[in-house]
Design a protein around this motif. Structure first.
Motif, PDB file in Angstrom:
ATOM      1  N   CYS A  58       1.888   2.856  -3.989  1.00 56.04           N
ATOM      2  CA  CYS A  58       1.890   3.423  -5.336  1.00 56.04           C
ATOM      3  C   CYS A  58       0.605   4.218  -5.545  1.00 56.04           C
ATOM      4  O   CYS A  58      -0.454   3.822  -5.082  1.00 56.04           O
ATOM      5  N   TRP A  83      -0.938   4.788  -8.336  1.00 57.06           N
ATOM      6  CA  TRP A  83      -1.673   4.534  -9.568  1.00 57.06           C
ATOM      7  C   TRP A  83      -2.821   3.530  -9.463  1.00 57.06           C
ATOM      8  O   TRP A  83      -3.758   3.578 -10.253  1.00 57.06           O
ATOM      9  N   SER A  84      -2.722   2.593  -8.543  1.00 60.01           N
ATOM     10  CA  SER A  84      -3.793   1.590  -8.359  1.00 60.01           C
ATOM     11  C   SER A  84      -4.259   0.923  -9.660  1.00 60.01           C
ATOM     12  O   SER A  84      -5.458   0.890  -9.968  1.00 60.01           O
ATOM     13  N   CYS A  85      -3.320   0.413 -10.434  1.00 60.63           N
ATOM     14  CA  CYS A  85      -3.699  -0.376 -11.612  1.00 60.63           C
ATOM     15  C   CYS A  85      -4.553  -1.555 -11.111  1.00 60.63           C
ATOM     16  O   CYS A  85      -4.229  -2.147 -10.079  1.00 60.63           O
ATOM     17  N   PHE A 107      -4.977  -4.612 -11.791  1.00 59.28           N
ATOM     18  CA  PHE A 107      -4.443  -5.979 -11.710  1.00 59.28           C
ATOM     19  C   PHE A 107      -3.399  -6.114 -10.610  1.00 59.28           C
ATOM     20  O   PHE A 107      -2.957  -7.209 -10.295  1.00 59.28           O
ATOM     21  N   CYS A 108      -2.947  -4.997 -10.031  1.00 60.56           N
ATOM     22  CA  CYS A 108      -1.693  -5.016  -9.267  1.00 60.56           C
ATOM     23  C   CYS A 108      -1.919  -5.085  -7.765  1.00 60.56           C
ATOM     24  O   CYS A 108      -2.477  -4.149  -7.170  1.00 60.56           O
ATOM     25  N   GLY A 155       0.190  -2.502  -5.800  1.00 62.36           N
ATOM     26  CA  GLY A 155      -0.378  -1.156  -5.893  1.00 62.36           C
ATOM     27  C   GLY A 155      -1.568  -0.957  -4.974  1.00 62.36           C
ATOM     28  O   GLY A 155      -2.058   0.157  -4.824  1.00 62.36           O
ATOM     29  N   PRO A 186       7.928   0.682  -6.078  1.00 60.09           N
ATOM     30  CA  PRO A 186       7.035   0.138  -7.102  1.00 60.09           C
ATOM     31  C   PRO A 186       7.022   0.959  -8.389  1.00 60.09           C
ATOM     32  O   PRO A 186       6.932   0.412  -9.474  1.00 60.09           O
ATOM     33  N   ARG A 204       8.353   4.810 -15.630  1.00 63.80           N
ATOM     34  CA  ARG A 204       6.992   5.065 -16.065  1.00 63.80           C
ATOM     35  C   ARG A 204       7.014   6.088 -17.192  1.00 63.80           C
ATOM     36  O   ARG A 204       7.750   7.065 -17.149  1.00 63.80           O
TER      37      ARG A 204
HETATM   38  S1  SF4 Z   1       1.596  -1.775 -11.820  1.00 61.97           S
HETATM   39 FE1  SF4 Z   1       3.162  -0.311 -11.176  1.00 61.97          FE
HETATM   40  S2  SF4 Z   1       2.172   1.680 -11.476  1.00 61.97           S
HETATM   41 FE2  SF4 Z   1       0.535   0.178 -11.459  1.00 61.97          FE
HETATM   42  S3  SF4 Z   1      -0.184   0.076  -9.339  1.00 61.97           S
HETATM   43 FE3  SF4 Z   1       1.361  -1.526  -9.609  1.00 61.97          FE
HETATM   44  S4  SF4 Z   1       3.257  -0.601  -8.955  1.00 61.97           S
HETATM   45 FE4  SF4 Z   1       1.830   1.068  -9.338  1.00 61.97          FE
END
Ligand code: SF4
Length: 546
Positions: free
Chosen positions: A255, A257-259, A261-262, A265, A298, A323
Motif C-alpha cells: 500500500c 499510504w503507510s498509515c 498504525f497499519c 501497509g 489493501p 478510500r
Molecule cells: S490502513 Fe489502509 S490505506 Fe492505510 S496503510 Fe493500511 S492498507 Fe494502506
C-alpha cells in the motif's frame, strides 16, 4: 481412531466444495495444511487457499487440510478419543511428513497447542521425536513477529510464500533427516529455524542478547515476491465461508499510504499491482467454478486497473473498502447495486488523522459518503479505532460529530459504525508505544454508543479484552510459548501470564526506548528501525510532544 459422527460431518462439508484435490499419498511429500481457527474462517483466507493450490500443483506433493474443530466437535473428539485428522483422506495429522500452520491473527495462537494436543503431536520442538511430523509456521503473523510461537515450530517461513514452497519441497526431498533439512533450508532467504537461537533476558525482563547456537544467520531477511503473477490454479469454493462461493482474486499487494498504525501497509511493501491481463485470466478460470469474484487488496481504490477490472462482464465484484478520494466517483458508478461499501476514516479529527498519517480530510470523507448514499447503496460502513496514540476525548467527540454529519446528508440506507481497539504492531512507527488503559477504552466506547444512539446509525465494536490479548502476543517474546501451552482457555490469558511469572503490563503498557532489543529485531523486513523511529517522532511532534 476417529469417531463416525466426525467423519460424517467432514464428508458433508466436502460434498459442498468445488475444487477439492484428492491424491494418492504414496511416494509423495505429504503436507497437512492446518488453520488454527474453524473451517469457516480458514477457508475464507486467500493465503491458505493459495498454499493449498501451489502445493497440490506439484505432482510429487499432496496437500490436505485440517482446522480447529468447533465447540461441539471438540466435545465429540474428547468423547470418542479421536485424533485430529485431515479432511481429504481423514488421516491423523501425525502421519504426515509436514504439518504447516498458516496464522493470520494473534488471537488464534492458543489454538495451535490445542490442535497439536488433539493431533497427539509433541507441542514443543525440543521434545519432538524424529518420526513425528516437521512443524512449519507461515502467514502474516509469522512475517512480523513469530517469537511467541517459536518454541512450537521446527521451521518458520518469514515472508510471502508464493515461490518459496517449491524450494521447501525440493530441499525436503533432498535431505536425509530433519536436522540436515533444517540446516540446508536455513541458508535460504526467509527460512528461520528458531531452535538455532538463544535469548538472554535482563533482570528487568527485557531482552539482553540474542545468540545463535550454531551456524545460523544473525538476521532473517523477509522474502518478498517481485511481481504478482496470479494464481492460475483453481481454488476451493464452498458456501461455507464468509464469502460464500466467492472466488477471491488478489489484485494488489502492499500500500502506498503507510498509515502509522497499519502493519499491512508496512510489511507488504513495495506495492505491486497485478497486470490486468493476468487478472482477467484468473477471472476466466474462476468463472468456470463460480459466478462470483471478490477482488482483494489493501486499498483497492489505488489499484491501477480498478476501473477496467470493474467493467469485466458477468462478474460480481465486491470491493469492501473505498478510500475517500475523487476517483471513488468513477468506481461507485460502476458498482451500482452493491449492498454495502465502507470508508475507514480511523480517527474523528484532522489532528489525530495527522498523527496516525491517515491522509484523508474531513471534506473528502463527507464527499465520498455523500456519493455512496446517493448511489443506492444500502449500508455505509465507517471504521474507526479507539485508543490510538495521543487520542483525547475531543477525538471521540469528533467521531460522533462526523457520523452525525454524514447521517444528516440524507436519510437513505443505514450507517454502520464499527470501532476496534488500537493494538500497536511490530514494524510500524507505533511499535514502541503503550496501549491505552482498558478503562479509558471502555469509557470512550460508551461515549460513542450514547452519542450515536440515533435512528439510522448502528454501532458495533470488538471484544475489548481480546484486543489486549492480541496486544500481548503481537509484541511478545518467546517466553509466551509456555503461556500459550498452559492456557486452558483464551479468556484466561492474563491469569496464565501471571502463573508463568510474567506481567501483562510489561507487554501492554510500557513505552519502549529506541535502544531496546525488540523480539522481532532479527527480521530484516526491508524497513529500517531508524526510519520507523523517525515516523514515530513525527507523530509525537504532531501531538505537540518531543
Ligand atoms: S490502513 Fe489502509 S490505506 Fe492505510 S496503510 Fe493500511 S492498507 Fe494502506
Amino acid at each position: 481412531m476417529i469417531g463416525q459422527r466426525l467423519i460424517k460431518k467432514t464428508e458433508a462439508l466436502l460434498e459442498k466444495e468445488e475444487g477439492t484435490v484428492y491424491k494418492d499419498p504414496g511416494g509423495r511429500v505429504n503436507v497437512c495444511l492446518a488453520y488454527p481457527n474453524t473451517y469457516h474462517v480458514g477457508m475464507s483466507s486467500l493465503g491458505f487457499q493459495g498454499i493449498y493450490s501451489i502445493l497440490n500443483a506439484r505432482d510429487d506433493t499432496v496437500c490436505e487440510r485440517a482446522f480447529l474443530p468447533d465447540e461441539s466437535d471438540l466435545k465429540e473428539f474428547e468423547r470418542t478419543g479421536s485424533e485430529l485428522f485431515s479432511l481429504e483422506s481423514k488421516r491423523p495429522l501425525n502421519r504426515f511428513d509436514i504439518v504447516a500452520f498458516s496464522v493470520s491473527f494473534e488471537n488464534d495462537y492458543p489454538s495451535i497447542p490445542l490442535m497439536l494436543r488433539l493431533a497427539r503431536i509433541g507441542a514443543f520442538s525440543s521434545g519432538r521425536k524424529e518420526r513425528e511430523p516437521l512443524l512449519l509456521l507461515g502467514g502474516v503473523c509469522a512475517m512480523f513477529n513469530p517469537e511467541p510461537l517459536s518454541d512450537f515450530f521446527d521451521l518458520i517461513f518469514i515472508g510471502e510464500a508464493d515461490s518459496s514452497l517449491d524450494e521447501l519441497v525440493e530441499s525436503y526431498k533432498g535431505s536425509e533427516d530433519k536436522g540436515s533439512f533444517l540446516r540446508a533450508i536455513s541458508e535460504r532467504e526467509g527460512f528461520y529455524v528458531p531452535k538455532g537461537y538463544e535469548i538472554i533476558y535482563s533482570d528487568d525482563g527485557k531482552i539482553k542478547e540474542r545468540r545463535t547456537t550454531g551456524d545460523f544467520p544473525r538476521t532473517i531477511r523477509k522474502r518478498t515476491e517481485r511481481v504478482l503473477n496470479g494464481r492460475l490454479r483453481p481454488a476451493i469454493t464452498t458456501p461455507e465461508t464468509e464469502f460464500s462461493n466467492m472466488y477471491l482474486v488478489e489484485a494488489m499487494r502492499g500500500c502506498v499510504w503507510s498509515c502509522r498504525f497499519c502493519v499491512a501497509g508496512h510489511i507488504y511493501n513495495p506495492p505491486r499491482h497485478k497486470d490486468i491481463g493476468i487478472l482477467k485470466q484468473e477471472i476466466d478460470l474462476a468463472m468456470k467454478t463460480t459466478g462470483r469474484v471478490g477482488l482483494i487488496g489493501p486499498s483497492l481504490t489505488d489499484y491501477r486497473y480498478a476501473t477496467e477490472a470493474l467493467q469485466i462482464e458477468g462478474v460480481d465484484f465486491s470491493i469492501t473498502s473505498l478510500r475517500a478520494t475523487p476517483k471513488a466517483e468513477k468506481l461507485l458508478s460502476l458498482m451500482k447495486g452493491h449492498r454495502s461499501i465502507s470508508i475507514a476514516p480511523e480517527a474523528g479529527t484532522e489532528r489525530l488523522r495527522r498523527i496516525i498519517n491517515k491522509r484523508i480530510t474531513e471534506e473528502e470523507i463527507m464527499e465520498t459518503a455523500e456519493l455512496i448514499l446517493r448511489h443506492d447503496i444500502h449500508t455505509l460502513r465507517l471504521y474507526f479505532m479507539i485508543g490510538l496514540p495521543f487520542e483525547t476525548e475531543e477525538d471521540i467527540e469528533g467521531i460522533i460529530d462526523l457520523a452525525k454529519n454524514i447521517r444528516s446528508l440524507n436519510t437513505r440506507g443505514t450507517i454502520v459504525l464499527s470501532t476496534s481497539t488500537f493494538v500497536p504492531k511490530p514494524f510500524t512507527p507505533f511499535q514502541w508505544h503503550p496501549m491505552t488503559a482498558e478503562k479509558t477504552i471502555k469509557a470512550r466506547l460508551k461515549m460513542i454508543k450514547s452519542g450515536l444512539n440515533i435512528k439510522g446509525i448502528r454501532v458495533f465494536h470488538d471484544v475489548i479484552k481480546y484486543a489486549f490479548m492480541q496486544g500481548v502476543f503481537s509484541r511478545g517474546d518467546r517466553r509466551l510459548s509456555r503461556v500459550l501451552y498452559d492456557m486452558k482457555e483464551p479468556g484466561r490469558w492474563k491469569e496464565t501470564l501471571g502463573d508463568t511469572g510474567l506481567d501483562p503490563d510489561f507487554y501492554l503498557f510500557r513505552e519502549r526506548s529506541f535502544e531496546e532489543i525488540l523480539p522481532w529485531d532479527f527480521i530484516d523486513a526491508g524497513i529500517s528501525k531508524e526510519a520507523l523511529w523517525g515516523e514515530y517522532m513525527k507523530a509525537r511532534k504532531s501531538a505537540g510532544l518531543h
